[in-house]
Scaffold this motif. Structure first.
Motif, PDB file in Angstrom:
ATOM      1  N   THR A 105       0.825  -1.214   0.000  1.00  0.00           N
ATOM      2  CA  THR A 105       0.000   0.000   0.000  1.00  0.00           C
ATOM      3  C   THR A 105       0.853   1.255   0.000  1.00  0.00           C
ATOM      4  N   SER A 106       1.885   1.269   0.839  1.00  0.00           N
ATOM      5  CA  SER A 106       2.758   2.443   0.912  1.00  0.00           C
ATOM      6  C   SER A 106       3.514   2.658  -0.395  1.00  0.00           C
ATOM      7  N   LEU A 107       3.956   1.569  -1.011  1.00  0.00           N
ATOM      8  CA  LEU A 107       4.693   1.679  -2.269  1.00  0.00           C
ATOM      9  C   LEU A 107       3.791   2.195  -3.387  1.00  0.00           C
ATOM     10  N   VAL A 108       2.562   1.708  -3.448  1.00  0.00           N
ATOM     11  CA  VAL A 108       1.627   2.166  -4.472  1.00  0.00           C
ATOM     12  C   VAL A 108       1.326   3.657  -4.301  1.00  0.00           C
TER      13      VAL A 108
ATOM     14  N   ARG B  25      12.488   3.978  -0.235  1.00  0.00           N
ATOM     15  CA  ARG B  25      12.994   4.541   1.023  1.00  0.00           C
ATOM     16  C   ARG B  25      11.885   5.228   1.807  1.00  0.00           C
ATOM     17  N   ASN B  26      11.075   6.023   1.157  1.00  0.00           N
ATOM     18  CA  ASN B  26       9.970   6.689   1.845  1.00  0.00           C
ATOM     19  C   ASN B  26       8.841   5.725   2.179  1.00  0.00           C
ATOM     20  N   SER B  27       8.689   4.673   1.401  1.00  0.00           N
ATOM     21  CA  SER B  27       7.638   3.702   1.672  1.00  0.00           C
ATOM     22  C   SER B  27       7.944   2.857   2.901  1.00  0.00           C
ATOM     23  N   LEU B  28       9.216   2.761   3.292  1.00  0.00           N
ATOM     24  CA  LEU B  28       9.597   1.908   4.413  1.00  0.00           C
ATOM     25  C   LEU B  28       9.359   2.557   5.768  1.00  0.00           C
ATOM     26  N   ILE B  29       9.023   3.841   5.819  1.00  0.00           N
ATOM     27  CA  ILE B  29       8.846   4.507   7.114  1.00  0.00           C
ATOM     28  C   ILE B  29       7.743   3.847   7.937  1.00  0.00           C
ATOM     29  N   PRO B  30       6.525   3.649   7.417  1.00  0.00           N
ATOM     30  CA  PRO B  30       5.514   2.944   8.225  1.00  0.00           C
ATOM     31  C   PRO B  30       5.861   1.482   8.479  1.00  0.00           C
ATOM     32  N   VAL B  31       6.600   0.864   7.573  1.00  0.00           N
ATOM     33  CA  VAL B  31       6.996  -0.533   7.763  1.00  0.00           C
ATOM     34  C   VAL B  31       7.988  -0.643   8.911  1.00  0.00           C
TER      35      VAL B  31
END
Length: 308
Positions: free
Chosen positions: A196-199, A227-233
């Motif tokens: 979801t974050s990557l999309v 890199r920005n998508s990994l923050i919530p992960v």
């Protein structure tokens, strides 16, 4: 950065005091007398009973007992079990097993969960995306103990790929099957969260700008989108490490792993309050430290956060 870390450490102090107080009150305010339970069916002499109550400070007001316990925590003393053993020494015997189990589950969900999420996010609407979404839904819908018993039957007894119980084969072989079961639920959430974050970040303005500049697709994905998508992960992974350490009770019982999960379960059964409170407090400390690491990683992934 150091002021950022110091501020987070100071914020942990009232959280630690509040959580340990609630745990202490919840355990020692329960009905039943743990000292009389030590005698079993035989009546305990009054002098012995009073001596034990005085030794464990059970004859003092609850708030005084908690104050003594908190001072002991500051000195690194997690208390004494009702059979005279140090809680810290008791944890030392089972801590290695629980850590190895939790790390196995954590590495499994980290590698496989993020990998599946990236594959699904980069191929949104495709076959891989559909398989990941349906597979994670299937895992979320099944209770962990059902997965554990099914895995024991299929992969342990029928196929013989993994040992079904105990730690005789050492790490990682003895911990692979229980670790995968323990991390399966979190893996499903991580895969969905990463997808979801990557999309969402794929449609961001800075990604379109990077593409307009003619940057290679791999660089756009790795340095900007991922890199920005990994923050919530990272948030979920940090918090989940504490959850894995505290939530291994069921898995340790099914696979007969002598970790602190079994110790705290047995302590609850015999009403050994000092053991329950001591292990629970240690797990709270681990949980708070995991959150501190997450905050520091936040600052590394997005420097704007450290200045908020």
């Amino acid at each position: 950065m150091w002021r950022f870390v110091l501020r987070r450490l100071l914020q942990m102090v009232p959280v630690l005091i509040g959580t340990t107080f609630l745990i202490y009150v919840a355990v020692f305010a329960l009905p039943g007398d743990p000292i009389r339970a030590l005698g079993g069916d035989k009546p305990m002499p009054p002098s012995v009973y009073e001596a034990l109550r005085h030794h464990y400070h059970l004859d003092e007001p609850l708030i005084t007992q908690y104050g003594r316990y908190l001072l002991g925590i500051v000195r690194g003393d997690f208390g004494e079990t009702l059979n005279g053993q140090s809680v810290a020494g008791l944890m030392a015997t089972g801590w290695t097993v629980t850590v190895q189990l939790a790390l196995t589950a954590w590495i499994f969900e980290l590698v496989v969960g993020i990998g599946l999420g990236v594959l699904a996010g980069l191929r949104k609407g495709g076959i891989i995306d559909s398989l990941v979404l349906s597979g994670t839904t299937f895992v979320i819908a099944i209770p962990a103990f059902v997965l554990a018993y099914s895995a024991q039957l299929i992969f342990g007894l029928k196929l013989g790929w993994f040992p079904t119980a105990g730690t005789d084969d050492g790490w990682p072989y003895s911990y692979l099957l229980p670790g995968m079961i323990l991390g399966s639920l979190s893996l499903a959430y991580i895969a969905r969260l990463t997808r979801t974050s990557l999309v969402e970040n794929t449609r961001a303005d800075y990604v379109r700008t990077a593409r307009a500049k003619g940057l290679p697709r791999r660089r756009v994905i790795v340095r900007h989108t991922l890199r920005n998508s990994l923050i919530p992960v990272v948030t979920y992974l940090g918090v989940d490490l504490g959850n894995l350490l505290a939530g291994a009770i069921v898995i340790e019982g099914i696979f007969n792993l002598p970790g602190i999960g079994q110790q705290i379960f047995q302590a609850v059964q015999i009403k050994d309050g000092p053991t329950v409170v001591g292990i629970s407090t240690f797990l709270v400390l681990i949980f708070l430290l995991a959150n501190l690491v997450v905050d520091i990683l936040y600052g590394a992934l997005d420097p704007r956060i450290r200045y908020e």
